[in-house]
Design an enzyme around this catalytic site. Structure first.
Site, mmCIF file in Angstrom:
data_model
loop_
_atom_site.group_PDB
_atom_site.id
_atom_site.type_symbol
_atom_site.label_atom_id
_atom_site.label_comp_id
_atom_site.label_asym_id
_atom_site.label_seq_id
_atom_site.Cartn_x
_atom_site.Cartn_y
_atom_site.Cartn_z
ATOM 1 N N CYS A 105 0.831 -1.209 0.000
ATOM 2 C CA CYS A 105 0.000 0.000 0.000
ATOM 3 C C CYS A 105 0.869 1.265 0.000
ATOM 4 O O CYS A 105 1.506 1.553 -1.006
ATOM 5 C CB CYS A 105 -0.986 -0.047 1.171
ATOM 6 S SG CYS A 105 -2.324 1.133 0.952
ATOM 7 N N HIS A 154 -3.871 -5.296 0.521
ATOM 8 C CA HIS A 154 -3.299 -5.724 1.810
ATOM 9 C C HIS A 154 -3.290 -7.251 1.918
ATOM 10 O O HIS A 154 -4.327 -7.841 2.268
ATOM 11 C CB HIS A 154 -4.106 -5.126 2.963
ATOM 12 C CG HIS A 154 -3.887 -3.663 3.130
ATOM 13 N ND1 HIS A 154 -2.884 -3.147 3.919
ATOM 14 C CD2 HIS A 154 -4.509 -2.603 2.571
ATOM 15 C CE1 HIS A 154 -2.911 -1.834 3.859
ATOM 16 N NE2 HIS A 154 -3.882 -1.468 3.049
ATOM 17 N N GLU A 212 -2.084 -9.008 4.191
ATOM 18 C CA GLU A 212 -2.150 -9.434 5.596
ATOM 19 C C GLU A 212 -3.576 -9.541 6.116
ATOM 20 O O GLU A 212 -3.836 -10.140 7.153
ATOM 21 C CB GLU A 212 -1.341 -8.473 6.479
ATOM 22 C CG GLU A 212 -1.911 -7.060 6.633
ATOM 23 C CD GLU A 212 -1.567 -6.111 5.483
ATOM 24 O OE1 GLU A 212 -1.168 -6.596 4.405
ATOM 25 O OE2 GLU A 212 -1.719 -4.887 5.652
ATOM 26 N N GLY A 255 -3.014 -15.011 34.968
ATOM 27 C CA GLY A 255 -3.240 -14.743 33.553
ATOM 28 C C GLY A 255 -2.276 -15.539 32.679
ATOM 29 O O GLY A 255 -1.309 -16.138 33.169
#
Ligand code: XMP
Length: 509
Positions: A79, A167, A169, A223
């Site tokens: 891009c 893009h 991705e 966590g």
């Protein structure tokens, strides 16, 4: 030497996504700001230029120095990156005549080009740009086009330099991963050996070399990040790692005991500290959310500091910092305003005089989970919803008392257990209950009641930055509401939060 791809960031919202896709192909990559390009030593196999919110025609558009890269090693501009490689090398970029956002299909694909090898003729791609390359410099050859965008992808003759307007991705570019794989594996020649297992092996070896026989202390929170950091360190240095798990009295029902138990089962040397009273005493009478956070942060540090100093000769403090926390971001619209004095309740003071070790600071969140899985950590620990450091304190609106904590723990337990029993837990990114500082009128039997209101919250998200409320089945909500009102004395009304973030936030405080 760890081979890698360098991604130069021009501030696109998709830059981290490029990195995650490249890593999914088992190739290690790093993100650097475009104006702080690292040295191109032999570990660097190729470079990707990201998109940008800027136009190459803006006066303040980012202008990287590519002299050490272009023509010297494989280079892919995505891009903005593709537009930059044309505009500043003799081509021309103009504002697009029609808006080019969203899905498009390729009409022409040169599959003899290494970049586009194996890509189907009408492959769907994702466009997001306000500018178009209207003319290419000499020696640039088009390798893909859509109906509206003639220069969808190009290659520079006699160079391994490529550009693409779409893009690869983004998930909606259905063969985007194939294109990225063509670039990193075939064009850059990366060996695709960066896997969770290889990460564990190299990290454990590095930690052994770095820490030797030194003692390390780590704060566990239950966590995912601190758990995976703990297990990695334990593999490297065994009993020289001491973990500290603080019960601040604001955890979920029975959470402290259950998590402590699973840590001990994994063989971790862990000290459980009951500091409930200290936290609740200091929070007494405090209603302001930010003050609550600050008090909890301070009491945590004080508690941790005392425990850490009981470990003789401790030299290192380990932290579960992950890659998104350390990526230096390219500021496009100035530093973003602090909305909440978030995170890092465990931000520990420098005066502790310990060296810091951060075994996860190269990993994205989903990679931390994969590494955890590779080391055999149970899914019950790895799949846990995120839970805020200040815990239930920021879900009890207004001041906090031990009674309110117990009441909220009971309500929360019914909701969370209900999600698990109905196979909904894994479909939700985060869930919890807010105890509102509101009483409402109800009837139970013949009696009028005047009791508390709780709000259930369940959201879908990928990183907590944006979120939407989950459309939980009505039958499920009805059952949970009934259970809560019947079983938890003091609650006579249950509501469901149907706000998205933005404009709301996930937590209510
Ligand atoms: P918000 O409410 O800002 O929350 O939409 C986004 C994510 O951050 C968590 N959160 C916190 N985590 N300390 C934490 O460790 C905090 O003070 C804090 N406040 C919010 C929240 O649970 C959600 O996952």
């Amino acid at each position: 030497m760890q081979e890698k791809i360098i991604i130069l960031d021009f501030g696109s919202q998709y830059t981290q996504l490029i990195a995650r896709r490249v890593r999914e192909i088992n190739v290690y990559c790093e993100i650097h700001p475009f104006n702080k390009c690292p040295e191109m030593d032999e570990s660097v196999k190729g470079v990707i230029l990201s998109g940008s919110p800027h136009s190459v025609r803006d006066a303040e558009a980012p202008k990287p120095d590519l002299s050490a890269i272009k023509g010297k090693m494989p280079l892919l501009g995505v891009c903005y990156g593709a537009q930059y490689l044309s505009q500043f090398f003799g081509g021309e970029v103009q504002p697009s005549k029609t808006r080019e956002y969203g899905r498009a299909n390729l009409e022409f694909v040169d599959t003899t080009s290494e970049l586009m090898k194996g890509v189907s003729q009408h492959s769907q791609v994702w466009m997001s740009h306000g500018d178009t390359i209207v003319s290419l410099p000499e020696g640039y050859n088009i390798v893909a086009s859509t109906k509206d965008v003639k220069v969808a992808a190009y290659k520079i003759e006699n160079e391994q330099t490529y550009g693409m307007q779409f893009h690869p991705e983004v998930y909606h570019s259905t063969e985007g991963t194939l294109i990225l794989q063509n670039f990193v594996a075939d064009i850059c020649g990366c060996t695709q050996d960066w896997t969770p297992d290889s990460f564990v092996d190299t990290t454990v070896a590095d930690l052994k070399a770095k820490l030797g026989n030194d003692k390390v202390v780590l704060g566990l929170s239950g966590g995912v990040d601190s758990t995976v950091a703990g297990v990695l360190l334990h593999k490297a240095i065994g009993k020289n790692l001491t973990c500290i798990f603080v019960d601040n009295g604001l955890l979920r029902k029975d959470e402290f005991e259950a998590v402590l138990d699973s840590y001990q089962h994994m063989g971790l040397n862990v000290i459980g500290v009951d500091a409930k009273k200290a936290f609740l005493d200091e929070l007494a009478g405090v209603s302001d959310p930010e003050t609550k956070r600050k008090i909890i942060g301070r009491v945590f540090i004080e508690t941790f500091d005392i425990e850490a100093h009981k470990i003789q000769d401790v030299k290192w403090l380990a932290q579960g910092t992950i890659y998104p926390d350390v990526i230096e971001s390219v500021s496009v619209n100035g530093p973003s305003a602090t909305i909440k004095s978030h995170h890092n309740v465990g931000g520990l003071p420098e005066e502790m005089n310990l060296k810091v070790v951060e075994p996860l600071n190269l990993l994205f969140k989903d990679e931390v989970r994969r590494v955890g899985r590779a080391m055999g950590i149970a899914d019950s620990l790895l799949g846990r919803h995120p839970f805020p450091g200040p815990g239930l304190a920021i879900r009890i609106l207004g001041d906090i008392t031990a009674e309110k904590v117990t009441l909220l723990q009971e309500v929360d337990h019914i909701f969370i257990q209900g999600l698990k029993d109905n196979n909904l837990y894994d479909q939700v990114w985060q869930a919890g209950v807010m105890l509102l500082p509101v009483q409402s009128v109800g009837v139970m039997g013949d009696e009028r009641t005047y009791e508390k209101v709780v709000a259930l919250r369940a959201v879908a998200s990928t990183d907590g930055m944006t979120a939407d409320w989950v459309h939980l089945p009505y039958d499920f909500l009805a059952k949970v509401s009934n259970d809560i009102i019947n079983k938890v004395k003091g609650v006579n009304r249950v509501v469901y939060d149907i706000s998205s973030k933005p404009p709301a936030t996930i937590e209510w405080e």
